[in-house]
Design an enzyme around this catalytic site. Structure first.
Site, PDB file in Angstrom:
ATOM      1  N   SER A   1       0.757  -1.185  -0.088  1.00 32.94           N
ATOM      2  CA  SER A   1       0.009   0.026  -0.030  1.00 32.94           C
ATOM      3  C   SER A   1       0.952   1.214  -0.002  1.00 32.94           C
ATOM      4  O   SER A   1       1.956   0.997   0.504  1.00 32.94           O
ATOM      5  CB  SER A   1      -0.877  -0.017   1.203  1.00 32.94           C
TER       6      SER A   1
ATOM      7  N   TYR B   1      -1.957  -1.249  10.780  1.00 33.27           N
ATOM      8  CA  TYR B   1      -1.975  -1.567   9.377  1.00 33.27           C
ATOM      9  C   TYR B   1      -0.855  -1.007   8.386  1.00 33.27           C
ATOM     10  O   TYR B   1      -0.206  -1.609   7.641  1.00 33.27           O
ATOM     11  CB  TYR B   1      -3.268  -0.942   8.850  1.00 33.27           C
TER      12      TYR B   1
HETATM   13  P1  NDP Z   1     -10.951  -7.019   0.302  1.00 35.16           P
HETATM   14  O1  NDP Z   1     -11.319  -6.773   1.906  1.00 35.16           O
HETATM   15  O2  NDP Z   1     -11.944  -6.378  -0.419  1.00 35.16           O
HETATM   16  O3  NDP Z   1     -10.829  -8.096  -0.036  1.00 35.16           O
HETATM   17  C1  NDP Z   1      -9.643  -9.028   0.735  1.00 35.16           C
HETATM   18  C2  NDP Z   1      -9.802 -10.302   0.219  1.00 35.16           C
HETATM   19  O4  NDP Z   1      -8.663 -11.187   1.101  1.00 35.16           O
HETATM   20  C3  NDP Z   1     -10.901 -11.148   0.819  1.00 35.16           C
HETATM   21  O5  NDP Z   1     -11.501 -12.001   0.010  1.00 35.16           O
HETATM   22  C4  NDP Z   1     -10.889 -11.710   2.056  1.00 35.16           C
HETATM   23  O6  NDP Z   1     -11.671 -12.874   2.500  1.00 35.16           O
HETATM   24  C5  NDP Z   1      -9.513 -12.254   2.014  1.00 35.16           C
HETATM   25  N1  NDP Z   1      -8.651 -12.417   3.225  1.00 35.16           N
HETATM   26  C6  NDP Z   1      -8.376 -11.499   4.079  1.00 35.16           C
HETATM   27  N2  NDP Z   1      -7.980 -12.046   5.255  1.00 35.16           N
HETATM   28  C7  NDP Z   1      -7.902 -13.371   5.034  1.00 35.16           C
HETATM   29  C8  NDP Z   1      -7.349 -14.619   5.680  1.00 35.16           C
HETATM   30  N3  NDP Z   1      -6.967 -14.362   6.972  1.00 35.16           N
HETATM   31  N4  NDP Z   1      -7.189 -15.510   4.783  1.00 35.16           N
HETATM   32  C9  NDP Z   1      -7.577 -15.769   3.672  1.00 35.16           C
HETATM   33  N5  NDP Z   1      -8.239 -14.894   3.021  1.00 35.16           N
HETATM   34  C10 NDP Z   1      -8.216 -13.539   3.676  1.00 35.16           C
HETATM   35  O7  NDP Z   1      -9.469  -6.179   0.283  1.00 35.16           O
HETATM   36  P2  NDP Z   1      -8.880  -5.436  -1.073  1.00 35.16           P
HETATM   37  O8  NDP Z   1      -9.003  -6.381  -2.249  1.00 35.16           O
HETATM   38  O9  NDP Z   1      -9.261  -4.041  -1.136  1.00 35.16           O
HETATM   39  O10 NDP Z   1      -7.349  -5.787  -0.616  1.00 35.16           O
HETATM   40  C11 NDP Z   1      -6.330  -6.517  -1.155  1.00 35.16           C
HETATM   41  C12 NDP Z   1      -4.984  -6.239  -0.806  1.00 35.16           C
HETATM   42  O11 NDP Z   1      -4.790  -4.765  -1.355  1.00 35.16           O
HETATM   43  C13 NDP Z   1      -4.688  -6.144   0.834  1.00 35.16           C
HETATM   44  O12 NDP Z   1      -3.590  -6.702   1.047  1.00 35.16           O
HETATM   45  C14 NDP Z   1      -4.850  -4.768   1.042  1.00 35.16           C
HETATM   46  O13 NDP Z   1      -4.071  -4.006   2.236  1.00 35.16           O
HETATM   47  C15 NDP Z   1      -4.113  -3.938  -0.318  1.00 35.16           C
HETATM   48  N6  NDP Z   1      -4.757  -2.477  -0.320  1.00 35.16           N
HETATM   49  C16 NDP Z   1      -5.963  -2.265  -0.646  1.00 35.16           C
HETATM   50  C17 NDP Z   1      -6.329  -1.007  -0.789  1.00 35.16           C
HETATM   51  C18 NDP Z   1      -7.849  -0.651  -0.756  1.00 35.16           C
HETATM   52  O14 NDP Z   1      -7.977   0.830  -0.666  1.00 35.16           O
HETATM   53  N7  NDP Z   1      -8.671  -1.251  -1.002  1.00 35.16           N
HETATM   54  C19 NDP Z   1      -5.118   0.144  -0.649  1.00 35.16           C
HETATM   55  C20 NDP Z   1      -3.972  -0.274  -0.675  1.00 35.16           C
HETATM   56  C21 NDP Z   1      -3.683  -1.707  -0.411  1.00 35.16           C
HETATM   57  P3  NDP Z   1     -12.884 -12.657   3.685  1.00 35.16           P
HETATM   58  O15 NDP Z   1     -13.823 -11.575   2.989  1.00 35.16           O
HETATM   59  O16 NDP Z   1     -13.574 -13.963   3.524  1.00 35.16           O
HETATM   60  O17 NDP Z   1     -12.343 -12.307   4.933  1.00 35.16           O
END
Ligand code: NDP
Length: 244
Positions: free
Chosen positions: A136, A149
């Site tokens: 990020s 975070y």
């Molecule tokens: P979302 O919350 O929309 O999706 C995250 C996904 O990861 C979900 O499918 C979730 O599953 C899964 N996940 C979370 N925790 C676990 C776990 N312990 N084990 C297995 N699966 C897991 O997030 P984003 O798509 O927005 O984010 C994706 C990445 O991008 C992250 O690393 C985030 O930090 C990074 N990011 C996002 C930004 C944003 O503004 N959206 C900005 C910068 C970076 P479930 O829902 O079932 O928990």
């Protein structure tokens, strides 16, 4: 971006929603065989309908033992996207052990664990590979409530470099993509205050947040041979925020 990953096998974590889900779809459309790893089985069921032939793995990546078991027989992987992450918002002064441990276990420790499994396989097969960690822009700047975070993403910067250094001689590249806010479920949650969101957007030189597609395109570039001499590096997808 039109890239071919035909004949390659990719593993994407956090594949159920947001950036991970669209990364799976893009890789599937580009000819890769995809292993989709996430926590909620219903997301895998719907994803498998959209992308026939993907291999679903349902596990909580914050649980080391469960992850070890789930990935034990994962087979050959050429491309890895460490995307799963949680953004648990707490002011510094109220930060708890539970949130700190959960955040580091999912956002940092699971990257180490999954990458170890995948890299061991690449090394034993003697094949080149590419690993992309989704970090990020808050690896470099932070906002109120993001103490933990932001710290996980800062740690991911050094983990990316350390992995790149040790895996480089095996022709395994490791890079990160560092987005600004992307309006996925997570992004909507962290920018829920409309005043904060408006002010934040205006501080971006491009006066916008990033789209999921922009992030996915950078992931695909770093996975592909188009970035063959890039490792230990990061691509900012930040609409210019860090230049402002
Ligand atoms: P979302 O919350 O929309 O999706 C995250 C996904 O990861 C979900 O499918 C979730 O599953 C899964 N996940 C979370 N925790 C676990 C776990 N312990 N084990 C297995 N699966 C897991 O997030 P984003 O798509 O927005 O984010 C994706 C990445 O991008 C992250 O690393 C985030 O930090 C990074 N990011 C996002 C930004 C944003 O503004 N959206 C900005 C910068 C970076 P479930 O829902 O079932 O928990």
């Amino acid at each position: 971006m039109k890239l071919s990953f035909s004949g390659l096998r990719a593993l994407v974590t956090g594949a159920g929603k947001g950036i991970g889900r669209d990364t799976v779809k893009a890789l599937h459309a580009s000819g890769a065989k995809v292993v989709a790893v996430t926590r909620t089985n219903a997301d895998l069921v719907s994803l498998a309908k959209e992308c026939p032939g993907i291999e679903p793995v349902c596990v909580d990546l914050g649980d080391w033992e469960a992850t070890e078991k789930a990935l034990r027989n994962i087979g050959p992987v050429d491309l890895l996207v460490n995307n799963a992450g949680v953004a648990l918002v707490q002011p510094f002064i109220e930060s708890t052990k539970e949130v700190f441990d959960r955040s580091f276990n999912v956002n940092v420790r699971s990257v180490l664990q999954v990458s170890q499994v995948v890299a061991k396989g690449m090394i034993s097969r003697g094949v080149a590979g590419s690993i992309v960690n989704i970090s990020s822009m808050v690896a470099y700047v932070t906002f109120p409530g993001l103490t933990t975070y932001s710290s996980t993403k800062g740690a991911l910067t050094m983990l990316t470099k350390a992995m790149a250094m040790e895996l480089g001689p095996h022709k395994i590249r490791v890079n990160s993509v560092n987005p600004t806010v992307v309006l996925t479920d997570m992004g909507k949650k962290v920018s829920a205050d409309p005043n904060f969101a408006k002010k934040l957007k205006e501080r971006h030189p491009l006066r916008k947040f990033a789209e999921v597609e922009d992030v996915v395109n950078s992931i695909l570039f770093l996975l592909s041979d188009s970035s063959a001499s890039t490792t230990g590096s990061s691509i900012l997808v930040d609409a210019g925020y860090l230049a402002s």
